[in-house]
Design an enzyme around this catalytic site. Sequence first.
Site, PDB file in Angstrom:
ATOM      1  N   LYS A  33       0.631  -1.055  -0.056  1.00 12.16           N
ATOM      2  CA  LYS A  33       0.088  -0.130   0.123  1.00 12.16           C
ATOM      3  C   LYS A  33       0.935   1.170   0.071  1.00 12.16           C
ATOM      4  CE  LYS A  33      -1.706   1.640   4.032  1.00 12.16           C
ATOM      5  NZ  LYS A  33      -1.301   2.999   4.196  1.00 12.16           N
ATOM      6  N   ASN A  34       1.798   1.271   0.917  1.00  9.24           N
ATOM      7  CA  ASN A  34       2.570   2.615   1.001  1.00  9.24           C
ATOM      8  C   ASN A  34       3.492   2.799  -0.111  1.00  9.24           C
ATOM      9  OD1 ASN A  34       1.568   2.998   3.296  1.00  9.24           O
ATOM     10  ND2 ASN A  34       3.133   2.652   4.725  1.00  9.24           N
ATOM     11  N   CYS A  50      -3.973  12.632  13.285  1.00  7.15           N
ATOM     12  CA  CYS A  50      -4.910  11.473  13.356  1.00  7.15           C
ATOM     13  C   CYS A  50      -4.478  10.783  14.581  1.00  7.15           C
ATOM     14  CB  CYS A  50      -4.298  10.784  11.974  1.00  7.15           C
ATOM     15  SG  CYS A  50      -2.737  10.046  12.245  1.00  7.15           S
ATOM     16  N   ARG A  84       1.220  14.785  13.211  1.00  7.45           N
ATOM     17  CA  ARG A  84       1.698  14.428  11.795  1.00  7.45           C
ATOM     18  C   ARG A  84       1.609  15.587  10.826  1.00  7.45           C
ATOM     19  NH1 ARG A  84      -0.320   8.544   9.807  1.00  7.45           N
ATOM     20  NH2 ARG A  84       1.524   8.745   8.751  1.00  7.45           N
ATOM     21  N   ASP A 142       5.559   0.977  11.929  1.00  3.21           N
ATOM     22  CA  ASP A 142       4.247   0.110  11.528  1.00  3.21           C
ATOM     23  C   ASP A 142       4.117  -1.166  11.800  1.00  3.21           C
ATOM     24  OD1 ASP A 142       3.540   2.447  10.326  1.00  3.21           O
ATOM     25  OD2 ASP A 142       3.897   1.683   8.127  1.00  3.21           O
ATOM     26  N   ARG A 169      -8.393  -0.301   5.387  1.00 10.77           N
ATOM     27  CA  ARG A 169      -7.772   0.685   4.633  1.00 10.77           C
ATOM     28  C   ARG A 169      -6.662   0.128   3.858  1.00 10.77           C
ATOM     29  NH1 ARG A 169      -5.793   5.114   8.111  1.00 10.77           N
ATOM     30  NH2 ARG A 169      -4.593   5.147   6.203  1.00 10.77           N
TER      31      ARG A 169
END
Length: 420
Positions: A22-23, A116, A121, A307, A399
């Site tokens: 995803k990233n 968030c 951030r 992560d 997500r």
Amino acid sequence: MDYLQIIGGSKLKGAITISGAKNSALPVIASTILSDKPVKLTNLPNVVDIRTLLKLLTMLGGEVKHNKTEAIIDNKNMNSTKAVYEIVSQMRASILVLGPLLARFGECEVSLPGGCAIGQRPIDLHLKALEAMGAKIEIKGGYVRAEAPNGLKGAKIVFDKITVGGTENIIMAGALAHGVTTIINSAKEPEVVQLCEIIRDAGVEISGIGTSTITIKGTSQKPLEFKDIEIIPDRIEAGTYLCAGAITNSSITLKKANATHIQSSIDKLDAMGCNFDIKDNEITIYPTDRLRPINITTTEYPGFPTDMQAQFMAVATMAIGDSLIEERLFENRFMHVSELNRLGADIWLKGSIASVKPVAKLYGANVMATDLRASSALVLAGLVAEGVTNVRRIYHLDRGYDNLEGKLLALGANIKRLSE
Ligand code: UD1
């Protein structure tokens, strides 16, 4: 709303295929703005964040054909440069359109993403770097308005903190700038490397790929012609399934995984007593009888990724001694602690350090996902908790994890998605 119900205690066994990252897919999709020709992407993960960014491109006038893991994006007729709040507030990574929009069109308006669950951030470093490249930037009405009517100018950018998204935005901006951009203290994540490589393959001179100094010779606003792009495997997804193997004391094989990208996680699991077989694109984790405790400090790549912090915390609850986990990147990334404690974990927080004490057992309960990776930690804990664990608010999981419950089911977990 959907939730996941897990009945803990099943041993896992078998093989699953790791999806695209995803990233990596997100900046790659944003980078297609730098081109006015169709670009073909394969190995996209089938997750909500990807659909959100593709939707943003269509809102900007791009044409997108998307089918689960493949997309063809044609931004020839892109006719808007405004990334609206409704999209950016759903996904912070939408800020990645800032650099390429400004570089190609000389102006753009991108909603400020705001904070968030895991912390403030800010995007100050992105903005400062674009200003150094000649952009005029103002913040008004919750939007970043950026202008560089004659194009961006190459500049020497020194990031005073390593930022993945900031590095990616400036690589994309630098690709169409006039002159040479040098990024000092750039991020070295595999996702940054893939972005550099596809831009290099599109004919841009880039050196220092994968190092902390990247130099880009811009095309002076000439749009890029990308080759077909295959997204790299998702290292965080791979790491999460290795943690599933470790916590359930099972043997699991990951196909299409890149072990080098998750070496720090493999090293930590190895220190905890797990064994591995690594060949080509396959990683097998073997169980251990005694999971040893671990000390972890999150840091930038190639260090231990933030992560993976939550997932390792879940695994550490099953170790035979006290573990220490320090979060250095995000100030509030411990929201999973109280939820893990609801499952019977014994975790204490002091500032940015969590002390994880061993418990004989976790017990199923209702828990709430708070962010993407925290959600997967709750699922991991649910796999070993006695009884039923219901993980709510799994829109966070959707997500970023491609078919998490399907993959765990294939490995023999007792997990199902329910609606209420
Ligand atoms: C990316 C990843 C995210 C990962 C994070 C750190 C994507 C889509 N997301 O997020 O999953 O957890 O890297 O590996 O790839 N910072 C500033 N000012 C800025 C930018 C960042 O102070 O302008 C700070 C952040 O608050 C944070 C640190 O720098 O403390 C690192 O953030 P950054 O690397 O930018 O994270 P993201 O790119 O947002």
